[in-house]
Motif scaffolding. Structure first.
Motif, mmCIF file in Angstrom:
data_model
loop_
_atom_site.group_PDB
_atom_site.id
_atom_site.type_symbol
_atom_site.label_atom_id
_atom_site.label_comp_id
_atom_site.label_asym_id
_atom_site.label_seq_id
_atom_site.Cartn_x
_atom_site.Cartn_y
_atom_site.Cartn_z
ATOM 1 N N ILE A 96 12.126 -43.843 0.393
ATOM 2 C CA ILE A 96 13.623 -43.564 -0.237
ATOM 3 C C ILE A 96 14.228 -44.949 -0.576
ATOM 4 N N VAL A 97 14.722 -45.435 -1.767
ATOM 5 C CA VAL A 97 15.501 -46.364 -2.081
ATOM 6 C C VAL A 97 16.872 -45.674 -2.896
ATOM 7 N N LEU A 98 17.999 -46.461 -2.164
ATOM 8 C CA LEU A 98 19.299 -45.874 -2.741
ATOM 9 C C LEU A 98 19.998 -46.753 -3.740
ATOM 10 N N ASP A 99 20.744 -46.472 -4.609
ATOM 11 C CA ASP A 99 21.738 -47.081 -5.502
ATOM 12 C C ASP A 99 22.670 -47.398 -5.110
ATOM 13 N N GLY A 100 22.940 -48.824 -4.872
ATOM 14 C CA GLY A 100 24.236 -49.296 -4.270
ATOM 15 C C GLY A 100 25.005 -50.083 -5.626
ATOM 16 N N VAL A 101 26.197 -49.552 -5.488
ATOM 17 C CA VAL A 101 27.148 -50.069 -6.595
ATOM 18 C C VAL A 101 28.083 -51.134 -5.844
ATOM 19 N N PHE A 102 27.947 -52.352 -5.715
ATOM 20 C CA PHE A 102 28.860 -53.281 -5.061
ATOM 21 C C PHE A 102 29.283 -54.083 -6.146
ATOM 22 N N SER A 103 29.264 -53.921 -7.385
ATOM 23 C CA SER A 103 30.070 -54.754 -8.424
ATOM 24 C C SER A 103 31.408 -54.590 -8.451
ATOM 25 N N HIS A 104 31.578 -52.957 -8.374
ATOM 26 C CA HIS A 104 32.660 -52.395 -8.813
ATOM 27 C C HIS A 104 32.906 -50.944 -8.135
ATOM 28 N N VAL A 105 34.135 -50.273 -8.073
ATOM 29 C CA VAL A 105 34.177 -49.077 -7.766
ATOM 30 C C VAL A 105 35.010 -48.402 -8.838
ATOM 31 N N GLY A 106 35.261 -47.174 -8.536
ATOM 32 C CA GLY A 106 35.879 -46.224 -9.616
ATOM 33 C C GLY A 106 37.411 -46.633 -9.382
ATOM 34 N N ALA A 107 38.361 -46.468 -10.769
ATOM 35 C CA ALA A 107 39.619 -46.787 -10.676
ATOM 36 C C ALA A 107 40.424 -45.979 -10.004
ATOM 37 N N GLU A 108 39.810 -44.899 -9.449
ATOM 38 C CA GLU A 108 40.681 -43.809 -8.731
ATOM 39 C C GLU A 108 40.355 -44.087 -7.455
ATOM 40 N N HIS A 109 39.540 -44.705 -6.965
ATOM 41 C CA HIS A 109 39.155 -44.957 -5.458
ATOM 42 C C HIS A 109 40.371 -45.237 -4.713
ATOM 43 N N PRO A 110 40.497 -44.546 -3.668
ATOM 44 C CA PRO A 110 41.833 -44.256 -2.742
ATOM 45 C C PRO A 110 42.351 -45.670 -2.356
#
Length: 414
Positions: A96-110
């Motif tokens: 299993i390879v996962l998709d990591g989003v480390f460029s950005h986050v959602g604008a509603e991120h706490p």
């Protein structure tokens, strides 16, 4: 040999595949990730060695607007559902390879909201790229013009620590590697700071950077990733067949050879971001594209549904990805019968590749070349083995694969 030298991925976009609501304002939590359990034997029968998964972490909509990378998206289920998927894959020998989003986050991120609320001196502020001096007030810098995607501050230590902790957490939970989303949009020195720490704890992990344009070998060398997405070859495969100009494919394969001197590219003819290959080329053209994919060097992936001849056109609008990210039935038994021939072709060509594992690092050379007819020889890195592949587009897309003795191993005629 490393396990990655035998990798052939089944690329799955879980939110779509599992029928999760993508744009509902108040989506219902459900263990939808478990739908994949019924498809693992199908993946084994197809011949792949693992799942290349799209986003599975808590997000606002499409998965790339992360809200909490340490939590499975409630629309897909819980951490236990993920653990059960890992265990089921392990029982079948699937990675299993996962998709990591480390460029950005959602604008509603706490933490984004907290940083904007508490200001530049807050603990959260250092994680994000925020223009604190903007005339209209503190304004996050965003990813490629998307106001819903807030950039991390990759120059600072907090983003590197964040990425390291997320990757390590899920590798410890059973993942085998990471696809680094939009890796091209982050300075390669960021990955060079992050990956050694992750590898120290998980030396067998595999890291794939999403890179579209540019100098692939330079990015690999500077960042420390193992591979990048080979978009140059992807484009050449479909456009050379569509335009009946196989000189383009030959040129791209020469470039591909040069890449193979430095790293093993991740190859594909379909993914969650592009129009389905069967929509671009029709069924026979799609078979020809797959034959190229499975007979040249690289670590190939098959986008889920392509092996059934799924169609779908990506459009530049809200919801424009939906057609290429559909929900799948609860089990393979519910698939429509018209995809069986395409499935058999995929299984046969994947089987051919698995019987010739040297193809992973093989290079190609032209034997003969015309606009509509191309014979290339794929030779092992040690020079001891080769296959000859003939593509003929004169009337329709036909392909013949022969071994070194001239015997036909596989052919597709119309």
């Amino acid at each position: 040999m490393s396990w990655t030298e035998h990798a052939i991925w089944w690329h799955v976009y879980p939110l779509g595949f599992c029928g999760a609501p993508v744009r509902d304002a108040d989506p219902t939590p459900a263990p939808r990730l478990r739908r994949l359990l019924a498809w693992l034997d199908y993946a084994v029968e197809l011949g792949v060695s693992g799942l290349l998964l799209g986003p599975v972490f808590a997000s606002s909509t499409h998965g790339y607007d992360t809200l909490d990378p340490f939590r499975i998206d409630p629309r897909l289920g819980t951490e236990q559902d993920f653990d059960d998927l890992v265990d089921a894959c392990r029982a079948r020998g699937l990675r299993i390879v996962l998709d990591g989003v480390f460029s950005h986050v959602g604008a509603e991120h706490p933490e984004v909201l907290r940083a904007l609320r508490e200001g530049p001196s807050s603990d959260a502020a250092g994680l994000f790229d925020i223009d604190w001096d903007h005339p209209g007030g503190a304004t996050p810098r965003v990813f490629e013009g998307h106001g819903s995607l807030v950039r991390l501050d990759h120059a600072g230590p907090q983003a590197a620590d964040y990425a390291t902790r997320v990757m390590t957490h899920w590798l410890e939970r059973g993942a085998d590697g990471w696809r680094l989303d939009a890796a091209y949009s982050v300075d390669a020195t960021f990955w060079a700071r992050v990956l050694p720490a992750v590898r120290a704890a998980h030396p067998g992990a595999w890291f794939l950077g999403e890179v579209i344009h540019g100098d692939y070998p330079a990015f690999v060398a500077a960042s420390g990733v193992d591979s990048v997405t080979q978009y140059q070859l992807w484009k050449a495969i479909w456009s050379s067949i569509r335009d009946r100009n196989l000189f383009e494919l030959d040129w791209a394969l020469q470039r591909h050879n040069a890449f193979l001197d430095h790293f093993v590219p991740q190859t594909f003819v379909g993914n969650h971001d592009v129009t389905r290959i069967a929509s671009t080329l029709g069924p026979d053209g799609a078979v020809a594209a797959l034959a190229v994919l499975m007979t040249v060097g690289g670590i190939p992936s098959v986008y889920a549904g392509d092996e059934q001849g799924f169609t779908g056109v990506k459009e530049d609008r809200l919801g424009g990805d939906d057609a290429v990210r559909p929900a799948f039935p609860d089990s393979p038994a519910q698939l429509a019968p018209w995809g069986r021939d395409t499935y058999r072709v995929h299984r046969d060509l994947i089987g051919l590749r698995r019987r010739h594992p040297w193809l992973t690092t093989a290079t190609t050379e032209p034997v003969s070349l015309e606009n509509t007819r191309y014979v290339y020889r794929t030779r092992s890195a040690d020079g001891a083995s080769f296959l000859d592949v003939t593509i003929d587009l004169a009337d329709s897309a036909t392909v013949t694969i022969r071994d070194a003795g001239g015997d036909v191993l596989w052919a597709h005629y119309v």
